[in-house]
Design a protein around this motif. Structure first.
Motif: not given
Length: 228
Positions: A141, A145, A186-187, A191, A201, A205
Motif C-alpha cells: 500500500e 501511495n 475512494t479507498t 473498505r 483494497v 490501489e
C-alpha cells in the motif's frame, strides 16, 4: 524470525523510496534537499489536517461508511493539495528542472507519509510472535501511495508551473488531479462502504496507481512537446 519479518516489511515499505531516488536522475541532480523540504511541509499539513479532523469530525460509533463524514474528510484532504502547491511554487529549490522538481517533491511527500503512518504500527506489530500478511500488504500500500503521490505532484506541476500547455488537455489534467486527491476517500468507501478486505483494497490501489501513473506520464509528455 520476528526481527527478520520486521526487516522484510520495513524494506518493502520504505525501500522503494530509496530505490526511486537512487535509480532516477534525482540523485544525480542532488535533489535530496527538495525532498526533505517537501517532507517538512507534509508534516505541517498533517498537523493542520489533524486539528481539522479533531474539530469537525465526530468519533464514529461503528465502522460503517458515513457519506457526510467522508465528504468532510475529502474536503479536509485538500489541505494536501495546498501543501503540494506550496512545496512546488513557494519553496526555494536548487537549479533543477520542472521534471525533476515534481518528482523530488512527490518522493519526499510520500516518504514522510509512510514514516508518519506506517513506521510505528510496523515496529509494534511486525515484531509479533505470529506471522501476518497485514504488514506486507501495508508495504504494498505504501508503494501504491508513492506512485499516486508522484502522479499528483506531476499534475500539480502541470497546473501551476506549466504555462503553455495545450488547452484541450487542461480539463483532463484537473480531472486527474481531482481523482488523485480524493483517492483516500475512494479507498475508505471500498473498505467500509463495500466491505472489501485489505488484500482486495490493496490490489485495487496498486492497479489504480499504475493506471494513474501512465495517464500522468502521457499528459506530462504531451505538455512537454512544443506547440505547433
Amino acid at each position: 524470525m520476528t526481527v527478520f519479518h520486521f526487516f522484510n516489511c520495513a524494506v518493502l515499505t520504505f525501500g522503494p523510496h530509496a530505490v526511486y531516488y537512487s535509480a532516477t536522475p534525482l540523485s544525480e541532480y542532488d535533489t535530496l534537499g527538495t525532498s526533505v523540504k517537501a517532507a517538512v511541509v507534509y508534516l505541517g499539513t498533517a498537523l493542520i489536517k489533524l486539528v481539522c479532523l479533531a474539530t469537525f469530525l465526530k468519533v464514529p460509533e461503528n465502522d460503517m461508511f458515513d457519506p457526510y463524514q467522508e465528504l468532510l474528510k475529502a474536503l479536509i484532504g485538500f489541505v494536501d493539495v495546498a501543501g503540494i502547491y506550496f512545496a512546488l511554487t513557494q519553496l526555494t529549490h536548487r537549479n533543477i528542472s520542472q521534471h525533476h522538481k515534481f518528482q523530488a517533491v512527490g518522493l519526499g511527500w510520500a516518504f514522510a507519509d509512510s514514516v508518519l503512518h506506517r513506521l510505528a504500527p510496523l515496529w509494534v506489530g511486525a515484531r509479533g510472535l505470529e506471522f501476518t500478511w497485514e504488514y506486507v500488504l501495508q508495504g504494498l500500500e505504501s508503494n501504491a501511495n508513492l506512485v499516486l503521490t508522484v502522479s499528483l505532484a506531476a499534475m500539480g506541476s502541470l497546473m501551476w508551473l506549466r504555462k503553455n500547455k495545450p488547452r484541450t488537455l487542461i480539463p483532463i489534467i484537473y480531472l486527474c488531479a481531482l481523482i488523485l486527491a480524493t483517492m483516500p476517500t475512494t479507498t475508505s468507501y471500498l473498505r467500509r462502504g463495500l466491505g472489501w478486505q485489505l488484500p482486495k483494497v490493496v490490489t485495487a490501489e496498486l492497479l489504480s496507481s499504475l493506471v494513474m501513473a501512465f495517464i500522468s506520464w502521457q499528459l506530462f509528455s504531451a505538455c512537454q512537446r512544443p506547440s505547433v
